[in-house]
Write a protein that holds these residues in place. Structure first.
Motif, PDB file in Angstrom:
ATOM      1  N   ILE A 118       0.828  -1.208   0.000  1.00  0.00           N
ATOM      2  CA  ILE A 118       0.000   0.000   0.000  1.00  0.00           C
ATOM      3  C   ILE A 118       0.863   1.259   0.000  1.00  0.00           C
ATOM      4  O   ILE A 118       0.769   2.080  -0.910  1.00  0.00           O
ATOM      5  CB  ILE A 118      -0.967   0.021   1.209  1.00  0.00           C
ATOM      6  CG1 ILE A 118      -1.933  -1.165   1.152  1.00  0.00           C
ATOM      7  CG2 ILE A 118      -1.746   1.336   1.250  1.00  0.00           C
ATOM      8  CD1 ILE A 118      -2.769  -1.369   2.403  1.00  0.00           C
ATOM      9  N   LEU A 119       1.699   1.399   1.024  1.00  0.00           N
ATOM     10  CA  LEU A 119       2.453   2.646   1.169  1.00  0.00           C
ATOM     11  C   LEU A 119       3.500   2.827   0.075  1.00  0.00           C
ATOM     12  O   LEU A 119       3.554   3.887  -0.554  1.00  0.00           O
ATOM     13  CB  LEU A 119       3.101   2.738   2.547  1.00  0.00           C
ATOM     14  CG  LEU A 119       3.748   4.081   2.867  1.00  0.00           C
ATOM     15  CD1 LEU A 119       2.722   5.214   2.834  1.00  0.00           C
ATOM     16  CD2 LEU A 119       4.437   4.038   4.220  1.00  0.00           C
ATOM     17  N   PHE A 120       4.330   1.834  -0.161  1.00  0.00           N
ATOM     18  CA  PHE A 120       5.357   1.985  -1.205  1.00  0.00           C
ATOM     19  C   PHE A 120       4.747   2.255  -2.578  1.00  0.00           C
ATOM     20  O   PHE A 120       5.173   3.191  -3.260  1.00  0.00           O
ATOM     21  CB  PHE A 120       6.288   0.770  -1.262  1.00  0.00           C
ATOM     22  CG  PHE A 120       7.422   0.849  -0.284  1.00  0.00           C
ATOM     23  CD1 PHE A 120       8.474   1.726  -0.482  1.00  0.00           C
ATOM     24  CD2 PHE A 120       7.440   0.052   0.840  1.00  0.00           C
ATOM     25  CE1 PHE A 120       9.526   1.809   0.418  1.00  0.00           C
ATOM     26  CE2 PHE A 120       8.474   0.124   1.751  1.00  0.00           C
ATOM     27  CZ  PHE A 120       9.527   0.994   1.542  1.00  0.00           C
ATOM     28  N   LEU A 132      12.332   1.043  -6.726  1.00  0.00           N
ATOM     29  CA  LEU A 132      13.446   1.646  -6.008  1.00  0.00           C
ATOM     30  C   LEU A 132      14.748   0.951  -6.388  1.00  0.00           C
ATOM     31  O   LEU A 132      14.775  -0.270  -6.585  1.00  0.00           O
ATOM     32  CB  LEU A 132      13.213   1.561  -4.500  1.00  0.00           C
ATOM     33  CG  LEU A 132      11.957   2.265  -3.988  1.00  0.00           C
ATOM     34  CD1 LEU A 132      11.829   2.096  -2.486  1.00  0.00           C
ATOM     35  CD2 LEU A 132      11.968   3.730  -4.362  1.00  0.00           C
ATOM     36  N   PRO A 133      15.832   1.701  -6.483  1.00  0.00           N
ATOM     37  CA  PRO A 133      17.103   1.102  -6.910  1.00  0.00           C
ATOM     38  C   PRO A 133      17.674   0.127  -5.883  1.00  0.00           C
ATOM     39  O   PRO A 133      18.446  -0.754  -6.237  1.00  0.00           O
ATOM     40  CB  PRO A 133      18.023   2.313  -7.087  1.00  0.00           C
ATOM     41  CG  PRO A 133      17.432   3.395  -6.265  1.00  0.00           C
ATOM     42  CD  PRO A 133      15.945   3.138  -6.244  1.00  0.00           C
ATOM     43  N   ASN A 134      17.310   0.263  -4.647  1.00  0.00           N
ATOM     44  CA  ASN A 134      17.821  -0.597  -3.573  1.00  0.00           C
ATOM     45  C   ASN A 134      16.687  -1.416  -2.959  1.00  0.00           C
ATOM     46  O   ASN A 134      16.518  -1.433  -1.744  1.00  0.00           O
ATOM     47  CB  ASN A 134      18.525   0.255  -2.524  1.00  0.00           C
ATOM     48  CG  ASN A 134      17.640   1.404  -2.024  1.00  0.00           C
ATOM     49  OD1 ASN A 134      16.532   1.605  -2.505  1.00  0.00           O
ATOM     50  ND2 ASN A 134      18.133   2.142  -1.044  1.00  0.00           N
ATOM     51  N   GLN A 135      15.944  -2.112  -3.803  1.00  0.00           N
ATOM     52  CA  GLN A 135      14.754  -2.828  -3.360  1.00  0.00           C
ATOM     53  C   GLN A 135      15.044  -3.785  -2.211  1.00  0.00           C
ATOM     54  O   GLN A 135      14.344  -3.783  -1.196  1.00  0.00           O
ATOM     55  CB  GLN A 135      14.128  -3.588  -4.528  1.00  0.00           C
ATOM     56  CG  GLN A 135      12.893  -4.379  -4.139  1.00  0.00           C
ATOM     57  CD  GLN A 135      12.335  -5.235  -5.274  1.00  0.00           C
ATOM     58  OE1 GLN A 135      13.039  -5.532  -6.238  1.00  0.00           O
ATOM     59  NE2 GLN A 135      11.090  -5.622  -5.151  1.00  0.00           N
ATOM     60  N   GLY A 136      16.053  -4.620  -2.352  1.00  0.00           N
ATOM     61  CA  GLY A 136      16.356  -5.609  -1.314  1.00  0.00           C
ATOM     62  C   GLY A 136      16.709  -4.972   0.015  1.00  0.00           C
ATOM     63  O   GLY A 136      16.233  -5.397   1.072  1.00  0.00           O
ATOM     64  N   LEU A 142      12.720  -2.395   6.118  1.00  0.00           N
ATOM     65  CA  LEU A 142      11.324  -2.372   6.547  1.00  0.00           C
ATOM     66  C   LEU A 142      11.023  -3.531   7.496  1.00  0.00           C
ATOM     67  O   LEU A 142      10.353  -3.352   8.517  1.00  0.00           O
ATOM     68  CB  LEU A 142      10.403  -2.417   5.325  1.00  0.00           C
ATOM     69  CG  LEU A 142       8.920  -2.213   5.581  1.00  0.00           C
ATOM     70  CD1 LEU A 142       8.659  -0.798   6.046  1.00  0.00           C
ATOM     71  CD2 LEU A 142       8.128  -2.492   4.307  1.00  0.00           C
ATOM     72  N   ILE A 143      11.531  -4.706   7.187  1.00  0.00           N
ATOM     73  CA  ILE A 143      11.312  -5.876   8.043  1.00  0.00           C
ATOM     74  C   ILE A 143      11.930  -5.653   9.421  1.00  0.00           C
ATOM     75  O   ILE A 143      11.294  -5.913  10.450  1.00  0.00           O
ATOM     76  CB  ILE A 143      11.859  -7.158   7.383  1.00  0.00           C
ATOM     77  CG1 ILE A 143      11.013  -7.516   6.151  1.00  0.00           C
ATOM     78  CG2 ILE A 143      11.897  -8.315   8.374  1.00  0.00           C
ATOM     79  CD1 ILE A 143      11.616  -8.593   5.271  1.00  0.00           C
ATOM     80  N   VAL A 144      13.161  -5.159   9.451  1.00  0.00           N
ATOM     81  CA  VAL A 144      13.824  -4.928  10.736  1.00  0.00           C
ATOM     82  C   VAL A 144      13.090  -3.845  11.533  1.00  0.00           C
ATOM     83  O   VAL A 144      12.831  -4.007  12.730  1.00  0.00           O
ATOM     84  CB  VAL A 144      15.317  -4.569  10.535  1.00  0.00           C
ATOM     85  CG1 VAL A 144      15.951  -4.114  11.843  1.00  0.00           C
ATOM     86  CG2 VAL A 144      16.076  -5.756   9.950  1.00  0.00           C
ATOM     87  N   ALA A 145      12.729  -2.747  10.865  1.00  0.00           N
ATOM     88  CA  ALA A 145      12.029  -1.660  11.554  1.00  0.00           C
ATOM     89  C   ALA A 145      10.701  -2.147  12.122  1.00  0.00           C
ATOM     90  O   ALA A 145      10.337  -1.823  13.263  1.00  0.00           O
ATOM     91  CB  ALA A 145      11.812  -0.483  10.605  1.00  0.00           C
TER      92      ALA A 145
END
Length: 164
Positions: A118-120, A132-136, A142-145
């Motif tokens: 949704i947000l991205f 995004l150029p740094n997708q991974g 995001l997972i860690v946060a």
């Protein structure tokens, strides 16, 4: 019962969202990974009311005060919503006896998936940050946060029974 759910929602929502904000601010200062620009999220939200589902790059100006306020209100509102979902989905018993699984499901999994689907996309970053150029790196961040968010939800929830 309603009083317990409301107290749980406010304390867990506020505590976990503040913890997330501290975490992302720390990461921004230490490793330079930018925190979410809640002002731009506010701009996206305002655009939804005009039928603009995706924030385009046409308006790169700094967010206004109203956009910042809207974005931050949304951020904390979502924190409260995730906190409320825990007793709604897993039952009010989780308030008196918090266990880890509900917080993993709501605080980590649901919030991470919502960000990615949704947000991205709404912010122009694509489904699962595909534009995004740094997708991974972005997905890992995001997972860690959201892991920090879920841990803070659980930690705060452990304090609630003492206040009831």
């Amino acid at each position: 019962m309603l009083h317990d759910v409301l107290l749980f929602t406010v304390l867990v929502g506020l505590g976990s969202t503040i913890a997330l904000d501290i975490w992302v601010t720390l990461l921004e200062k230490v490793i330079g990974f930018p925190a979410t620009n809640w002002g731009m999220v506010g701009r996206w939200l305002a655009g939804l009311g005009r039928g603009q589902l995706v924030l385009d790059g046409a308006n790169a100006s700094s967010p206004s005060g109203a956009e910042k306020a809207l974005g931050w209100a949304f951020h904390y509102g979502i924190g409260f919503a995730y906190a409320l979902l825990i007793p709604l989905v897993f039952g009010p018993g989780v308030i008196a006896q918090p266990s880890v699984p509900p917080f993993v499901v709501i605080g980590l999994i649901a919030s991470t998936v919502a960000g990615l689907v949704i947000l991205f996309p709404g912010m122009g970053g694509g489904f699962f940050a595909s534009r995004l150029p740094n997708q991974g790196v972005t997905i890992l961040y995001l997972i860690v946060a959201h892991g920090v968010f879920a841990a803070a939800e659980y930690g705060t929830a452990r304090l609630v029974p003492a206040l009831l």
